[in-house]
Design an enzyme around this catalytic site. Sequence first.
Site, PDB file in Angstrom:
ATOM      1  N   HIS A 205     -41.834  31.459 -54.516  1.00  0.00           N
ATOM      2  CA  HIS A 205     -41.934  30.595 -53.327  1.00  0.00           C
ATOM      3  C   HIS A 205     -40.688  30.758 -52.442  1.00  0.00           C
ATOM      4  O   HIS A 205     -39.906  29.817 -52.257  1.00  0.00           O
ATOM      5  CB  HIS A 205     -42.075  29.156 -53.832  1.00  0.00           C
TER       6      HIS A 205
ATOM      7  N   GLU B 117     -44.440  33.831 -49.490  1.00  0.00           N
ATOM      8  CA  GLU B 117     -44.450  33.746 -50.946  1.00  0.00           C
ATOM      9  C   GLU B 117     -45.356  34.804 -51.557  1.00  0.00           C
ATOM     10  O   GLU B 117     -46.577  34.752 -51.381  1.00  0.00           O
ATOM     11  CB  GLU B 117     -44.927  32.348 -51.347  1.00  0.00           C
TER      12      GLU B 117
HETATM   13  O1  LIG Z   1     -43.205  20.326 -51.795  1.00  0.00           O
HETATM   14  P1  LIG Z   1     -43.549  21.434 -52.742  1.00  0.00           P
HETATM   15  O2  LIG Z   1     -44.297  20.947 -53.958  1.00  0.00           O
HETATM   16  O3  LIG Z   1     -42.354  22.239 -53.130  1.00  0.00           O
HETATM   17  O4  LIG Z   1     -44.528  22.402 -51.985  1.00  0.00           O
HETATM   18  C1  LIG Z   1     -44.177  22.961 -50.766  1.00  0.00           C
HETATM   19  C2  LIG Z   1     -45.325  23.816 -50.212  1.00  0.00           C
HETATM   20  O5  LIG Z   1     -45.535  24.894 -51.083  1.00  0.00           O
HETATM   21  C3  LIG Z   1     -46.538  25.855 -50.718  1.00  0.00           C
HETATM   22  O6  LIG Z   1     -46.125  26.649 -49.671  1.00  0.00           O
HETATM   23  C4  LIG Z   1     -47.863  25.192 -50.439  1.00  0.00           C
HETATM   24  O7  LIG Z   1     -48.791  26.104 -49.894  1.00  0.00           O
HETATM   25  C5  LIG Z   1     -47.705  23.996 -49.549  1.00  0.00           C
HETATM   26  O8  LIG Z   1     -48.941  23.301 -49.465  1.00  0.00           O
HETATM   27  C6  LIG Z   1     -46.624  23.053 -50.050  1.00  0.00           C
HETATM   28  O9  LIG Z   1     -46.477  21.959 -49.184  1.00  0.00           O
END
Ligand SMILES: O=P(O)(O)OC[C@H]1O[C@H](O)[C@H](O)[C@@H](O)[C@@H]1O
Length: 313
Positions: A167, A271
């Site tokens: 990520h 990602e």
């Molecule tokens: O806030 P987190 O759990 O770290 O996730 C952060 C982000 O991660 C990814 O990119 C998902 O596609 C998003 O939908 C999410 O909001």
Amino acid sequence: MAEEKPAVEVVKGVNGLDKVVLREVRGSSAEVYLYGGHVTSWKNDHGEELLFVSSKAIFKPPKAIRGGIPICFPQFGSHGTLEQHGFARNKLWSIDTDPPPFPVNSSGKAFVDLILKPSEEDAKLWPHSYEFRLRVTLGPGGDLMLTSRIRNTNNDGKAFSFTFAYHTYFSVSDISEVRVEGLETLDYLDNLQEKERFTEQGDAITFESEVDKIYLSTPSKIAIIDHEKKRTFVLRKDGLPDAVVWNPWDKKAKAMADFGDDEYKHMLCIEAAAVEKPITLKPGEEWKGRLELSAVPSSYCSGQLDPQKVLQG
Ligand SMILES: O=P(O)(O)OC[C@H]1O[C@H](O)[C@H](O)[C@@H](O)[C@@H]1O
């Protein structure tokens, strides 16, 4: 004087959490927290930070660190019954002192091997036995490489399936000056529209509002061109067919406690992921997923750069 060598050091980071610092002779560096097996810094040989970490990041279990490169395993996002993005990003990993050999020779490079194995508590949520080995390597030219090897060590004969993502939060000068090349004309699932499937248009991707998309079966090379910084990130991936693109924009930024209200302007998540088709491993089988990042200066002015050169060069 002794010849300078790449250095690997374990030191205390924020809140006393252990972190591994990798340094290359020309001055580039990277930092990896054992908490989450989480890369939190990647600097070029001018000492410039290339990853985004929020000024409000909470370096305290069980909250995952906001920024850097969280590892999403064994579940990406809400694509399953586990907690968002799985549990690997909020577990304490160990240094693996005796990893099985790698086909790629890392000698002469700064690298560290980490390992995650399930605790009894994890096994209640995800009843499988596995070994997750992560090697983080800093190349002599400052490239950052992450290799994950996940092995099914179940002795009950059961296969398991998982989804996965690196990520990565890239640091950018201004999100509205950034374009992403390599995802044109691909199909994607839009997380903002109930994961409905759409097809991207022919132009490079630019940003003017919230985006949360999973591009499917992408090329192995994606470029992020930061017009203002005159820098291009090149991302190469292997074993990870998909690519998630995320920027929370203003409203969602305000709703996140560990993210500054205006910080969305200075980050972009691209990602490398395996989401649409989960990976299935039988007992004894191993999967490998690799991410390689480089940052190159670009004297890019709109229209001057041939995107094919960035992607094929
Ligand atoms: O806030 P987190 O759990 O770290 O996730 C952060 C982000 O991660 C990814 O990119 C998902 O596609 C998003 O939908 C999410 O909001």
